[in-house]
Design a protein around this motif. Structure first.
Motif, PDB file in Angstrom:
ATOM      1  N   PRO A 175       0.837  -1.209   0.000  1.00  0.00           N
ATOM      2  CA  PRO A 175       0.000   0.000   0.000  1.00  0.00           C
ATOM      3  C   PRO A 175       0.867   1.252   0.000  1.00  0.00           C
ATOM      4  N   PRO A 176       0.378   2.355  -0.557  1.00  0.00           N
ATOM      5  CA  PRO A 176       1.167   3.593  -0.567  1.00  0.00           C
ATOM      6  C   PRO A 176       1.560   4.020   0.844  1.00  0.00           C
ATOM      7  N   LEU A 177       2.814   4.439   0.999  1.00  0.00           N
ATOM      8  CA  LEU A 177       3.286   4.925   2.291  1.00  0.00           C
ATOM      9  C   LEU A 177       2.778   6.331   2.572  1.00  0.00           C
ATOM     10  N   ASN A 178       2.544   7.095   1.495  1.00  0.00           N
ATOM     11  CA  ASN A 178       2.294   8.537   1.626  1.00  0.00           C
ATOM     12  C   ASN A 178       3.341   9.164   2.549  1.00  0.00           C
ATOM     13  N   GLY A 179       4.563   8.726   2.335  1.00  0.00           N
ATOM     14  CA  GLY A 179       5.690   9.164   3.143  1.00  0.00           C
ATOM     15  C   GLY A 179       6.966   8.531   2.624  1.00  0.00           C
ATOM     16  N   ILE A 180       7.971   8.443   3.498  1.00  0.00           N
ATOM     17  CA  ILE A 180       9.327   8.043   3.120  1.00  0.00           C
ATOM     18  C   ILE A 180       9.741   6.794   3.892  1.00  0.00           C
ATOM     19  N   ARG A 181      10.391   5.866   3.197  1.00  0.00           N
ATOM     20  CA  ARG A 181      11.063   4.742   3.849  1.00  0.00           C
ATOM     21  C   ARG A 181      12.548   4.827   3.538  1.00  0.00           C
ATOM     22  N   ASN A 182      13.384   4.847   4.581  1.00  0.00           N
ATOM     23  CA  ASN A 182      14.832   4.847   4.411  1.00  0.00           C
ATOM     24  C   ASN A 182      15.364   3.424   4.410  1.00  0.00           C
ATOM     25  N   ILE A 183      16.267   3.156   3.473  1.00  0.00           N
ATOM     26  CA  ILE A 183      16.957   1.871   3.431  1.00  0.00           C
ATOM     27  C   ILE A 183      18.456   2.139   3.361  1.00  0.00           C
ATOM     28  N   GLY A 184      19.248   1.226   3.926  1.00  0.00           N
ATOM     29  CA  GLY A 184      20.688   1.429   3.940  1.00  0.00           C
ATOM     30  C   GLY A 184      21.435   0.120   4.045  1.00  0.00           C
ATOM     31  N   GLY A 185      22.718   0.175   3.787  1.00  0.00           N
ATOM     32  CA  GLY A 185      23.565  -0.992   3.951  1.00  0.00           C
ATOM     33  C   GLY A 185      23.800  -1.303   5.421  1.00  0.00           C
ATOM     34  N   PRO A 186      24.351  -2.479   5.717  1.00  0.00           N
ATOM     35  CA  PRO A 186      24.499  -2.905   7.103  1.00  0.00           C
ATOM     36  C   PRO A 186      25.709  -2.323   7.823  1.00  0.00           C
ATOM     37  N   GLU A 187      26.586  -1.579   7.105  1.00  0.00           N
ATOM     38  CA  GLU A 187      27.821  -1.077   7.706  1.00  0.00           C
ATOM     39  C   GLU A 187      28.024   0.392   7.335  1.00  0.00           C
ATOM     40  N   VAL A 188      28.721   1.109   8.210  1.00  0.00           N
ATOM     41  CA  VAL A 188      29.096   2.499   7.943  1.00  0.00           C
ATOM     42  C   VAL A 188      30.615   2.586   7.858  1.00  0.00           C
ATOM     43  N   PHE A 189      31.106   3.276   6.836  1.00  0.00           N
ATOM     44  CA  PHE A 189      32.531   3.503   6.635  1.00  0.00           C
ATOM     45  C   PHE A 189      32.782   4.989   6.441  1.00  0.00           C
ATOM     46  N   ALA A 190      33.965   5.451   6.788  1.00  0.00           N
ATOM     47  CA  ALA A 190      34.426   6.730   6.277  1.00  0.00           C
ATOM     48  C   ALA A 190      34.759   6.537   4.803  1.00  0.00           C
ATOM     49  N   LEU A 191      34.421   7.518   3.970  1.00  0.00           N
ATOM     50  CA  LEU A 191      34.605   7.351   2.528  1.00  0.00           C
ATOM     51  C   LEU A 191      36.063   7.104   2.170  1.00  0.00           C
ATOM     52  N   ASP A 192      36.997   7.782   2.849  1.00  0.00           N
ATOM     53  CA  ASP A 192      38.408   7.555   2.533  1.00  0.00           C
ATOM     54  C   ASP A 192      38.817   6.123   2.857  1.00  0.00           C
ATOM     55  N   GLU A 193      38.306   5.595   3.970  1.00  0.00           N
ATOM     56  CA  GLU A 193      38.621   4.212   4.325  1.00  0.00           C
ATOM     57  C   GLU A 193      37.993   3.236   3.332  1.00  0.00           C
ATOM     58  N   LEU A 194      36.775   3.537   2.883  1.00  0.00           N
ATOM     59  CA  LEU A 194      36.129   2.684   1.882  1.00  0.00           C
ATOM     60  C   LEU A 194      36.937   2.686   0.586  1.00  0.00           C
ATOM     61  N   GLY A 195      37.519   3.835   0.261  1.00  0.00           N
ATOM     62  CA  GLY A 195      38.394   3.892  -0.902  1.00  0.00           C
ATOM     63  C   GLY A 195      39.607   2.992  -0.752  1.00  0.00           C
ATOM     64  N   ARG A 196      40.203   2.984   0.436  1.00  0.00           N
ATOM     65  CA  ARG A 196      41.378   2.132   0.665  1.00  0.00           C
ATOM     66  C   ARG A 196      41.005   0.653   0.557  1.00  0.00           C
ATOM     67  N   ILE A 197      39.872   0.287   1.123  1.00  0.00           N
ATOM     68  CA  ILE A 197      39.410  -1.106   1.052  1.00  0.00           C
ATOM     69  C   ILE A 197      39.198  -1.518  -0.400  1.00  0.00           C
ATOM     70  N   THR A 198      38.587  -0.629  -1.177  1.00  0.00           N
ATOM     71  CA  THR A 198      38.278  -0.940  -2.567  1.00  0.00           C
ATOM     72  C   THR A 198      39.543  -1.091  -3.399  1.00  0.00           C
ATOM     73  N   LEU A 199      40.477  -0.160  -3.239  1.00  0.00           N
ATOM     74  CA  LEU A 199      41.725  -0.241  -4.003  1.00  0.00           C
ATOM     75  C   LEU A 199      42.530  -1.474  -3.621  1.00  0.00           C
ATOM     76  N   ALA A 200      42.562  -1.788  -2.339  1.00  0.00           N
ATOM     77  CA  ALA A 200      43.312  -2.969  -1.897  1.00  0.00           C
ATOM     78  C   ALA A 200      42.723  -4.231  -2.508  1.00  0.00           C
ATOM     79  N   HIS A 201      41.397  -4.308  -2.558  1.00  0.00           N
ATOM     80  CA  HIS A 201      40.759  -5.498  -3.132  1.00  0.00           C
ATOM     81  C   HIS A 201      41.091  -5.649  -4.612  1.00  0.00           C
TER      82      HIS A 201
END
Length: 242
Positions: A175-201
């Motif tokens: 049914p219509p929410l007539n509003g907002i639903r937030n969805i997100g991933g299960p983890e929070v990273f600092a963007l610079d750290e996420l960059g390091r993880i990605t490059l290392a992989h």
């Protein structure tokens, strides 16, 4: 139920169509490539005619000051066609924290899109997602040179596109929410750290330099692009990388 998925051939839209059809619904993808243009209005009436639900996943071709005009025109055209076609529910995809970053033209444009939908004549749902894991490669190119990538330490809660699509399909079938639903991933990273993880992989030897002035996310002040109270998706970043 019958669904018209506008922008239904893209990264999220194609998976929304797949998920809805797999659940026994009738979901039809529409896009420029199928003759539907949300800016001129060409093909819109025919695309939404007879649909119970319209899912609008079209996106501005630019992220600059031209983006608000895209969302205003596309939403006005879509809502007019949906009202004419007797549509009972309109769904859009937006961004967690978009209203907290007025410095970014694109984020202001997404808030404008939300506002037009909420003020319109048709019951609606807005799904706000955190940053897509699939966009990380693009982020790494914005402020890169041969040896370094400069990124701010902006908190990010990456979510996989398949999880976004599943959430959009679930909301669209309900049914219509007539509003907002937030969805997100299960983890929070600092963007610079996420960059390091990605490059290392990837075995990329470049160094990530923390720079609070670098790139689009430099405009983000504080921890506004994450939401630990959102509905959390199952896919972790390391699993997605693998």
């Amino acid at each position: 139920m019958k669904f018209a998925v506008i922008g239904g051939t893209g990264l999220i839209g194609s998976q929304v169509v797949r998920d809805l059809n797999a659940a026994g619904h009738q979901a039809v993808p529409h896009a420029l490539s199928t003759g539907v243009d949300v800016i001129s209005g060409r093909g819109l009436d025919e695309a939404v005619a007879g649909a119970d639900v319209v899912v609008n996943l079209t996106n501005s071709p630019t992220f600059d000051e031209a983006s608000p005009a895209f969302f205003r025109t596309s939403m006005d055209n879509l809502l007019a066609a949906a009202r004419k076609g007797g549509v009972r529910h309109v769904v859009i995809l937006s961004i967690v924290g978009a209203d907290q970053v007025p410095e970014l033209d694109y984020y202001r444009a997404k808030v404008l899109q939300e506002d037009i939908l909420a003020a319109g004549p048709i019951p609606y749902s807005i799904v706000r997602a955190t940053q897509f894991m699939e966009f990380m490669d693009a982020v790494l190119t914005w402020t890169a040179d041969d040896g370094t990538v400069r990124l701010p330490a902006t908190p990010i809660q990456p979510i996989a596109a398949k999880d976004v699509a599943a959430a959009v399909a679930e909301v669209a079938a309900g049914p219509p929410l007539n509003g907002i639903r937030n969805i997100g991933g299960p983890e929070v990273f600092a963007l610079d750290e996420l960059g390091r993880i990605t490059l290392a992989h990837k075995g990329d030897p470049r160094t990530v330099v923390t720079d609070p002035t670098a790139g689009m996310f430099a405009a983000v002040k504080g921890d506004v692009l994450t939401d630990q109270n959102a509905r959390l998706a199952p896919t972790r970043y390391a699993d997605w990388l693998s």
